[in-house]
Design an enzyme around this catalytic site. Structure first.
Site, PDB file in Angstrom:
ATOM      1  N   CYS A 127       0.820  -1.208   0.000  1.00 54.13           N
ATOM      2  CA  CYS A 127       0.000   0.000   0.000  1.00 54.13           C
ATOM      3  C   CYS A 127       0.856   1.261   0.000  1.00 54.13           C
ATOM      4  CB  CYS A 127      -0.936   0.002   1.209  1.00 54.13           C
ATOM      5  SG  CYS A 127      -0.089  -0.041   2.803  1.00 54.13           S
ATOM      6  N   GLY A 192       6.214  -4.030  11.426  1.00 52.12           N
ATOM      7  CA  GLY A 192       6.595  -5.400  11.127  1.00 52.12           C
ATOM      8  C   GLY A 192       6.037  -5.971   9.841  1.00 52.12           C
ATOM      9  N   GLY A 274      -9.513  -8.826   4.787  1.00 50.44           N
ATOM     10  CA  GLY A 274      -8.183  -9.375   4.525  1.00 50.44           C
ATOM     11  C   GLY A 274      -7.212  -9.103   5.661  1.00 50.44           C
TER      12      GLY A 274
END
Length: 518
Positions: A127, A192, A274
């Site tokens: 993204c 992370g 998701g």
């Protein structure tokens, strides 16, 4: 970090003439060329056979390299490069034009390698960034090919791409992927999720249809190891957050201002189910969230999330109920893989949601799920991933000390890969040295065989003589080659290569044939 902007400009210029060069080099001897719209192309071939031959040549040049060919090419001077755009340099309106779903990363890599100018390639699309890591022996031709692919895929004019792209080569490209994996190049320092994404990039690159090859797959694997080391040996990830967490922080910070409502009392909904939604629910739950509505195309993933978060009451709705959910929500997060707008001004108006009570729309998807025109709707506030920068500024400042420590570790890891990459340059010299020594051995063995012709030696005895010659050569070469392999510094290896070339006169072809160069 040296961003070589000038190389990008050169590459764009080369992309426009690449086709001319290709036709010129592929045309059969005697083929006449014509210029059409500034591009050279062959005139009709004088015979059908010549035409077929030319098409065969083009097909051979453009055919996809096999994994074995990419591995062999790694020893022939491949250099690594990186070209792309990220949240630091490019607006979301540009990034979304190049976004590639993870399931299509290998397909994109193969498209890039199809030109024949790029030996290895791997795509990383998230993204916040779209980056292509590639290896090539001719950087100028490769860059022209890659930028041509980017222009074609995005549909954007070259001038727009040029303003947003960055290009890195050699050590700079290696250093960049190390910082990316370490979380130092992320919007939120130390997050992370990017390490997992780099790991997936590596895993895809070594799949059967991947284009990682020997050099890129090694670099990506080293980057993953470096990212793990940074997070285990420094405090860079302590309290670190993902894009999803930043979205929660943003809505929490602006809830009273935009909605006249405390965040703890706001009714929340998420469109999509998701990974981003899972992270979003994780961070919402950490703030005491007890209820949320998830809207998705199917029931399976929301049900899985409901099982993962038993302490959160998750109300599952299908997309047919989207507007009913939006109507009764105060904050709506969107995190779907849709390439079209899920919510825009027209749809809000059509569903009677324009100008009503305050509504906050937070879009954490790329491509975006919420149209910019929603900002025109009264009482509606719209935020996307670019708006998260202000939220994380304080987090970056708090981690400056950890960033310094992390960079020191990443430098060590980058140096190890660069040293390994330089070691590949020793392979041609080692091969030359072995070939030269074997040539001398065979010449002297042939002379000895002629002299021993009358000695009536058995085949077994002659085989013993031949093995003796091999053992002597191998033992003599063991020292120089072991020294060459063990040399760790790049400067030391280059000096060793130079000395071996001079000592054994490896550049002198005549010596290998038993004649002294004059």
């Amino acid at each position: 970090m040296k961003f070589q902007a000038s190389m990008v400009s050169v590459a764009f210029a080369m992309a426009s003439v690449e086709t001319s060069f290709a036709f010129t080099s592929l045309a059969a001897p005697g083929t006449r060329l014509q210029r059409v719209n500034g591009i050279l192309s062959p005139l009709a071939a004088p015979s059908t056979a010549l035409s077929v031959a030319s098409s065969d040549i083009v097909e051979e040049v453009r055919r996809r390299k096999t994994r074995q060919e990419r591995l062999e090419a790694a020893t022939k001077g491949l250099q690594v490069h990186c070209v792309g755009l990220s949240i630091h340099h490019a607006d979301v309106t540009v990034r979304e034009k190049l976004a590639v779903a993870e399931s299509e990363w290998n397909a994109a890599s193969n498209d890039i390698c199809d030109s024949g100018d790029v030996a290895e390639a791997a795509v990383l699309s998230t993204c916040n960034r779209f980056e292509i890591y590639y290896a090539a022996s001719d950087p100028r031709a490769a860059m022209a090919s890659v930028t041509k692919y980017l222009a074609k895929r995005s549909g954007l004019p070259v001038s727009t791409l040029r303003k947003n792209l960055f290009m890195l080569s050699g050590d700079d490209a290696v250093w960049h992927i190390m910082r990316v994996a370490g979380g130092l190049d992320s919007l939120i320092v130390g997050e992370g999720q990017i390490l997992s994404q780099v790991r997936q990039c590596h895993l895809h690159s070594i799949e059967e249809d991947g284009c990682g090859g020997k050099v890129l797959s090694r670099m990506l694997n080293n980057a993953v190891a470096a990212g793990k080391r940074v997070r285990s040996e420094t405090g860079i990830s302590k309290g670190s957050v993902s894009v999803s967490s930043a979205a929660v922080e943003l809505s929490e910070m602006l809830s009273v201002q935009d909605l006249n409502l405390p965040f703890s009392e706001a009714r929340l909904a998420v469109v999509g189910a998701g990974t981003m939604t899972r992270l979003l629910v994780t961070h919402l739950a950490s703030r005491g969230l007890e209820k949320i509505t998830i809207v998705n195309r199917s029931m399976q993933r929301p049900q899985e999330l409901a099982e993962q978060f038993p302490d959160v009451e998750i109300d599952i709705k299908l997309m047919d109920d989207l507007w009913d959910v939006v109507a009764r929500s105060d904050i709506v997060y969107t995190a779907t893989s849709s390439v079209d707008y899920v919510i825009d001004e027209k749809k809000l108006e059509e569903n009677g949601l324009a100008g009503g009570r305050p509504l906050m729309l937070v879009d954490i998807s790329v491509p975006r799920n919420i149209g910019d025109d929603c900002k025109n709707v009264p009482n509606t506030k719209v935020y996307n991933v670019d708006d998260l920068k202000a939220v994380v500024a304080k987090n970056t400042a708090m981690r400056q000390k950890e960033m310094v420590e992390a960079e020191n570790l990443l430098k060590e890891e980058a140096a190890q890969f660069i040293a390994w990459r330089e070691s590949l340059s020793a392979i041609p010299t080692i091969n030359q040295l072995q070939e030269r020594a074997n040539t001398f051995r065979e010449q002297e063995l042939a002379k000895a065989t002629r002299k021993l012709a009358n000695a009536n030696l058995t085949d077994k005895e002659m085989e013993a003589v031949e093995k003796l010659s091999r053992r002597i050569v191998n033992k003599l070469l063991h020292g120089p080659m072991a020294h060459l392999r063990k040399t760790e510094s790049i400067e030391g290896k280059q000096q060793t290569l130079k000395e071996l070339n001079a000592m054994f006169r490896l550049e002198d072809e005549e010596v290998g044939r038993g004649r002294r160069r004059r």
